[in-house]
Structures are given as C-alpha cells and as structure tokens.
Enzyme design. Structure first.
Site, short mmCIF file in Angstrom:
data_model
loop_
_atom_site.label_atom_id
_atom_site.label_comp_id
_atom_site.label_asym_id
_atom_site.label_seq_id
_atom_site.Cartn_x
_atom_site.Cartn_y
_atom_site.Cartn_z
N GLU A 128 -4.87 -4.00 -3.59
CA GLU A 128 -4.12 -3.68 -2.36
C GLU A 128 -4.08 -2.18 -2.12
O GLU A 128 -4.17 -1.70 -0.99
CB GLU A 128 -2.67 -4.18 -2.46
CG GLU A 128 -2.46 -5.64 -2.19
CD GLU A 128 -2.50 -5.98 -0.72
OE1 GLU A 128 -3.35 -5.43 0.00
OE2 GLU A 128 -1.71 -6.82 -0.29
N THR A 181 -2.86 -1.00 7.58
CA THR A 181 -1.60 -0.90 6.83
C THR A 181 -1.30 0.55 6.48
O THR A 181 -0.15 1.00 6.55
CB THR A 181 -1.67 -1.75 5.55
OG1 THR A 181 -1.94 -3.10 5.94
CG2 THR A 181 -0.37 -1.72 4.77
N1 HSE Z 1 4.96 -4.60 2.70
C1 HSE Z 1 3.72 -4.11 3.24
C2 HSE Z 1 4.01 -3.25 4.44
C3 HSE Z 1 2.87 -5.29 3.64
O1 HSE Z 1 4.84 -3.65 5.23
O2 HSE Z 1 3.43 -2.20 4.58
C4 HSE Z 1 1.53 -4.90 4.18
O3 HSE Z 1 0.79 -6.06 4.47
#
Ligand code: HSE
Length: 309
Positions: A128, A181
């Site tokens: 990730e 992201t």
């Molecule tokens: N918790 C992460 C964010 C998830 O909100 O950036 C990203 O898919």
C-alpha cells in the site's frame, strides 16, 4: 500446491469515523490473481488484464508486499503473478489493497501457511505504501480477513473483527475519475482541532457500541466523519447531492469510501440500498461522468480461493 487462483475483494475503508483503521469488503467486486511457484527466485508480474497497473516489480503493490514476505520467509522458489484487474486504480474502493493483500495471501498458501492471515497484514501494508505513500491497513485487513475489521496496530491482538448486525447493507457509487490516494492525503491538514478529535472519538466509540448491540438509531448518529470528509469532498463531483439523497432515503450514514472518489452509504436492509441506487444513478447521470454502482452486504468474506493445483 504449485499454483493458486484467488478472488481478492474491493473494500470500503474509513467507514466515516474510522480514518485509517476501519474497513469492510464489498461482495461482488474484486480482482482475480493467479500466483504460481517458479524456479526463478524473486517475484514477478507476468500478466495484467483489465485496468492497467505497473509491471515493474519495484512499482507494483503486489510484488512490493510479496518481496518483503519472501525476504522474511526465504522460500527456495520464486513466484509469478497474473492479475485480472477489475477494480479501477484510484477509485477509493481498495484497488491497490486488493492486490497487496492478494499476493501475500497466495504466496503464504503456496508455502503451506507459515503465517496466520493476521500476520500477513503488515506485509500487505508495505505494498500500500508504494501506491499511496502511506502504509494504512484499512483496505488490506478486511480484504484478507473479511468482515468489518478495526486495526489498532499490526500485532494480532490489536486486529479486531467487529460484529455486523444482520440487516446492514451498503451502497457504493464509483465515479470513473481517478483520485490518487497520495493526493487525497496530501490535502488533509496535519493537525486537527481538539473539538474535532473529541467528536470523532465519540462517534467511533458509539459506532462500536451500536454494532455490538445492533442499535440502528445509534449507528445513524455515529456514522459521521467530522475530520476528513470536509476536505476531500471537493474532489468528488456532486458529493453533497448524493449524500443528501442517501440520507433522505433512509441511509444510516453516507461518506467517502477510502480516499475517494467512491461514495458509500450504509442502510438497514437491502430495500433502502436499492432505492438509493436508483436515485443516485439519476443524480450521477446528470454529471456526464461514467460510474458504476454496487449494492452489497457488508461482506464477511475476505479473499477466496477459486482454484489451486
Ligand atoms: N484510509 C486511507 C485514506 C484509505 O483514507 O487515505 C485509502 O484507500
């Protein structure tokens, strides 16, 4: 076992007040991955079908998480990975998480399960990190374990499966625009007001209690995000219109799925989710942005084995 084919689900993460710690899988959407043992040491992407993802093993989330696992387990073989990519990258429904989790799950199975599924979370999180510049667990943990998963930290005792009341359904709309992201995190403030923190903690605590007691009224009061949504919603066309419609049609809560642009709503029962699906489609048709929608249980299934030889 020399070869395994798996289905690794899409996931809704954050779930309103659980930023970076809470997520669940969606039933019918996910990527397929085929992982085979190879005489060549190391791990490679040998085929990608569907939406494009990097082939370079330094840049692909599946290989990056697998490399780290292999460094620790030191198997006497390598691995080839094929990905059938059904989840659009940058969609907010765990596109990278699905592959980061899938590769370590598949390799662990091919090696005879030396690690528990919970122990795989920390490896998947490393993958990730490559795509989003943050090693958050809230997509990979529910993809691996299934159910509504809260990750306090990566030690097994801190990975908590929350109860899901029987009637909970979710609606998800995925507008087909990419929100990275990394960007969606960059626009967040690094500090928040004490009063926002208090509200968020209160909502999260109440949410956990509501889940344990199947208290739908309390769920409605606690599925609220006071910290993140207001900054990210500007990246999502018609967010307020969609949210207002979901709430008007009886949703217990509605917010951004992961880092967006997908939006999710939680409902009591399937009928409300279906009603929301019909009306939100009408709103999104007006935007001229292509989109997909999903109505699903909050799935208790994580990665599934489709085939193995
Ligand atoms: N918790 C992460 C964010 C998830 O909100 O950036 C990203 O898919």
């Amino acid at each position: 076992m020399n070869k395994i084919k798996i289905f690794s689900p899409a996931t809704v993460s954050n779930v309103a007040c659980g930023f970076d710690i809470l997520g669940f899988p969606i039933e019918s959407l996910g990527d397929e991955m085929t992982i085979s043992k190879s005489k060549n040491i190391g791990v490679r992407i040998t085929k990608v079908e569907g939406y494009p993802v990097p082939i370079d093993s330094q840049k692909n989330v599946a290989t990056v998480s697998a490399e780290k696992l292999i460094q620790d387990l030191k198997p006497n073989c390598g691995f080839d990975i094929e990905i059938k990519k059904n989840i659009i990258p940058g969609s907010g429904i765990g596109s990278s998480g699905s592959n980061a989790a899938g590769s370590v799950f598949g390799i662990n199975k091919l090696l005879g399960d030396p690690l528990t599924t919970k122990q795989l979370i920390k490896y998947a999180m490393i993958g990730e990190g490559i795509s989003s510049l943050s090693e958050h667990p809230d997509n990979v943990a529910p993809a691996l374990l299934g159910g509504l998963i809260m990750v306090k930290s990566v030690e097994e005792e801190n990975i908590i499966s929350l109860p899901i009341p029987n009637d909970l359904f979710c609606f998800v709309i995925n507008p087909k625009i990419e929100v990275k992201t990394s960007y969606s995190r960059e626009i967040l403030p690094s500090k928040i007001e004490l009063s926002s923190m208090t509200k968020q903690v209160a909502n999260f605590g109440a949410l956990v209690h509501a889940l344990h007691t199947s208290n739908y009224d309390l769920l409605r009061l606690s599925l609220v995000d006071n910290v993140i949504e207001k900054h990210r919603k500007k990246l999502i066309p018609s967010f307020d219109k969609v949210k207002n419609k979901c709430i008007e049609l009886g949703a217990l809560g509605c917010s951004i799925s992961g880092s967006g642009p997908s939006i999710f709503a939680i409902t009591k029962g399937k009928d409300d989710a279906i009603k929301i699906d019909i009306e939100v489609k009408k709103i999104y048709k007006e935007t001229n942005i292509d989109f997909s929608t999903y109505v699903s249980k909050i799935s208790s299934d994580g990665i599934k084995i489709i085939d193995s030889i």
